[in-house]
Write a protein that holds these residues in place. Structure first.
Motif, PDB file in Angstrom:
ATOM      1  N   LYS A  60      21.325 -12.676 -29.544  1.00 25.21           N
ATOM      2  CA  LYS A  60      19.892 -12.965 -29.564  1.00 25.21           C
ATOM      3  C   LYS A  60      19.271 -12.508 -30.881  1.00 25.21           C
ATOM      4  O   LYS A  60      18.432 -13.201 -31.455  1.00 25.21           O
ATOM      5  CB  LYS A  60      19.193 -12.289 -28.389  1.00 25.21           C
ATOM      6  CG  LYS A  60      17.740 -12.664 -28.259  1.00 25.21           C
ATOM      7  CD  LYS A  60      17.123 -12.048 -27.029  1.00 25.21           C
ATOM      8  CE  LYS A  60      15.674 -12.436 -26.921  1.00 25.21           C
ATOM      9  NZ  LYS A  60      15.023 -11.796 -25.786  1.00 25.21           N
ATOM     10  N   ARG A 110      19.904 -14.932 -33.405  1.00 25.49           N
ATOM     11  CA  ARG A 110      19.282 -16.203 -33.020  1.00 25.49           C
ATOM     12  C   ARG A 110      20.290 -17.274 -32.647  1.00 25.49           C
ATOM     13  O   ARG A 110      20.077 -18.463 -32.863  1.00 25.49           O
ATOM     14  CB  ARG A 110      18.350 -16.705 -34.111  1.00 25.49           C
ATOM     15  CG  ARG A 110      17.200 -15.756 -34.325  1.00 25.49           C
ATOM     16  CD  ARG A 110      16.315 -16.202 -35.421  1.00 25.49           C
ATOM     17  NE  ARG A 110      15.354 -15.144 -35.672  1.00 25.49           N
ATOM     18  CZ  ARG A 110      14.086 -15.364 -35.882  1.00 25.49           C
ATOM     19  NH1 ARG A 110      13.615 -16.570 -35.889  1.00 25.49           N
ATOM     20  NH2 ARG A 110      13.281 -14.358 -36.107  1.00 25.49           N
ATOM     21  N   TYR A 120      21.156 -18.540 -29.592  1.00 30.11           N
ATOM     22  CA  TYR A 120      20.726 -18.515 -28.204  1.00 30.11           C
ATOM     23  C   TYR A 120      21.721 -19.170 -27.260  1.00 30.11           C
ATOM     24  O   TYR A 120      21.776 -18.817 -26.077  1.00 30.11           O
ATOM     25  CB  TYR A 120      19.351 -19.169 -28.069  1.00 30.11           C
ATOM     26  CG  TYR A 120      18.279 -18.432 -28.828  1.00 30.11           C
ATOM     27  CD1 TYR A 120      17.935 -17.138 -28.486  1.00 30.11           C
ATOM     28  CD2 TYR A 120      17.631 -19.013 -29.900  1.00 30.11           C
ATOM     29  CE1 TYR A 120      16.958 -16.437 -29.186  1.00 30.11           C
ATOM     30  CE2 TYR A 120      16.652 -18.329 -30.609  1.00 30.11           C
ATOM     31  CZ  TYR A 120      16.325 -17.041 -30.239  1.00 30.11           C
ATOM     32  OH  TYR A 120      15.362 -16.356 -30.932  1.00 30.11           O
ATOM     33  N   ASP A 146      14.044 -14.995 -20.350  1.00 29.94           N
ATOM     34  CA  ASP A 146      13.537 -15.018 -21.719  1.00 29.94           C
ATOM     35  C   ASP A 146      14.284 -16.040 -22.577  1.00 29.94           C
ATOM     36  O   ASP A 146      13.677 -16.799 -23.332  1.00 29.94           O
ATOM     37  CB  ASP A 146      13.650 -13.616 -22.314  1.00 29.94           C
ATOM     38  CG  ASP A 146      12.865 -13.454 -23.590  1.00 29.94           C
ATOM     39  OD1 ASP A 146      11.797 -14.091 -23.728  1.00 29.94           O
ATOM     40  OD2 ASP A 146      13.309 -12.681 -24.459  1.00 29.94           O
ATOM     41  N   GLU A 198      13.187 -19.601 -24.512  1.00 27.06           N
ATOM     42  CA  GLU A 198      13.483 -19.936 -25.909  1.00 27.06           C
ATOM     43  C   GLU A 198      14.053 -21.349 -26.019  1.00 27.06           C
ATOM     44  O   GLU A 198      13.781 -22.061 -26.977  1.00 27.06           O
ATOM     45  CB  GLU A 198      14.479 -18.933 -26.510  1.00 27.06           C
ATOM     46  CG  GLU A 198      13.923 -17.560 -26.744  1.00 27.06           C
ATOM     47  CD  GLU A 198      12.941 -17.496 -27.894  1.00 27.06           C
ATOM     48  OE1 GLU A 198      13.011 -18.340 -28.807  1.00 27.06           O
ATOM     49  OE2 GLU A 198      12.077 -16.601 -27.866  1.00 27.06           O
ATOM     50  N   LYS A 257       4.751 -14.916 -21.216  1.00 22.25           N
ATOM     51  CA  LYS A 257       5.583 -15.782 -22.047  1.00 22.25           C
ATOM     52  C   LYS A 257       5.671 -17.196 -21.494  1.00 22.25           C
ATOM     53  O   LYS A 257       5.815 -18.148 -22.236  1.00 22.25           O
ATOM     54  CB  LYS A 257       6.992 -15.205 -22.188  1.00 22.25           C
ATOM     55  CG  LYS A 257       7.055 -14.002 -23.102  1.00 22.25           C
ATOM     56  CD  LYS A 257       8.473 -13.522 -23.272  1.00 22.25           C
ATOM     57  CE  LYS A 257       8.529 -12.396 -24.263  1.00 22.25           C
ATOM     58  NZ  LYS A 257       9.925 -11.992 -24.533  1.00 22.25           N
TER      59      LYS A 257
END
Length: 117
Positions: free
Chosen positions: A51, A54, A56, A82, A86, A116
Motif C-alpha cells: 500500500k 501504491r 493496490y 480502504d 482506492e 471515506k
C-alpha cells in the motif's frame, strides 16, 4: 522456497521497511509465494508495504489471503475496505464496512470508513 528461506526474506523485508527502503522491500516481497504463509499478521504487514508503494492490486490480494486466514481480524477488514475504496469497488467496500461495523460498532474506524465512503 522452504519455510526457512521465507522467514529470512520476511525478516529482511522488515529491516528494509524500518530503513524506509520501501521499493527494495517490495522487490524482495515479490519473490515470496504468499499463499504458503499462514500467519495473517505477516500478510497484513506485507500488504501495508504494498500500500505504501501504491501497488493496490498486490495489497488487496494479500489482504484477502489474510482475511481467509483470520476472518475476524478487524484491522484486516478495515484495510480491505480502504483498499476497495482506492479501487473504486464500492460494492465490496460496503460489504466490508458492514462486517467491520458488526465486529466493532463503537470503534473510531467506523467513522473513518464512513467518511471515506
Amino acid at each position: 522456497m522452504d519455510k526457512y528461506e521465507s522467514k529470512l526474506r520476511i525478516e529482511e523485508i522488515e529491516k528494509l521497511k524500518k530503513k524506509r527502503q520501501y521499493k527494495e522491500a517490495a522487490r524482495l516481497a515479490d519473490t515470496i509465494e504468499w499463499y504458503r504463509i499462514k500467519n495473517a499478521v505477516t500478510l497484513y504487514k506485507i500488504a501495508d508495504l504494498y500500500k505504501i508503494c501504491r501497488n493496490y492490486t498486490k495489497c488487496r490480494e494479500l489482504l484477502e489471503l489474510a482475511y481467509e486466514r483470520s476472518p475476524y481480524a478487524k484491522n484486516v477488514i478495515f484495510a480491505l475496505c480502504d483498499v476497495c475504496l482506492e479501487f473504486g469497488d464500492f460494492e465490496a467496500a460496503t460489504e466490508y464496512y458492514k462486517e467491520y461495523v458488526s465486529l466493532a460498532p463503537n470503534d473510531s474506524g467506523v467513522w473513518i470508513l464512513k467518511y471515506k465512503m
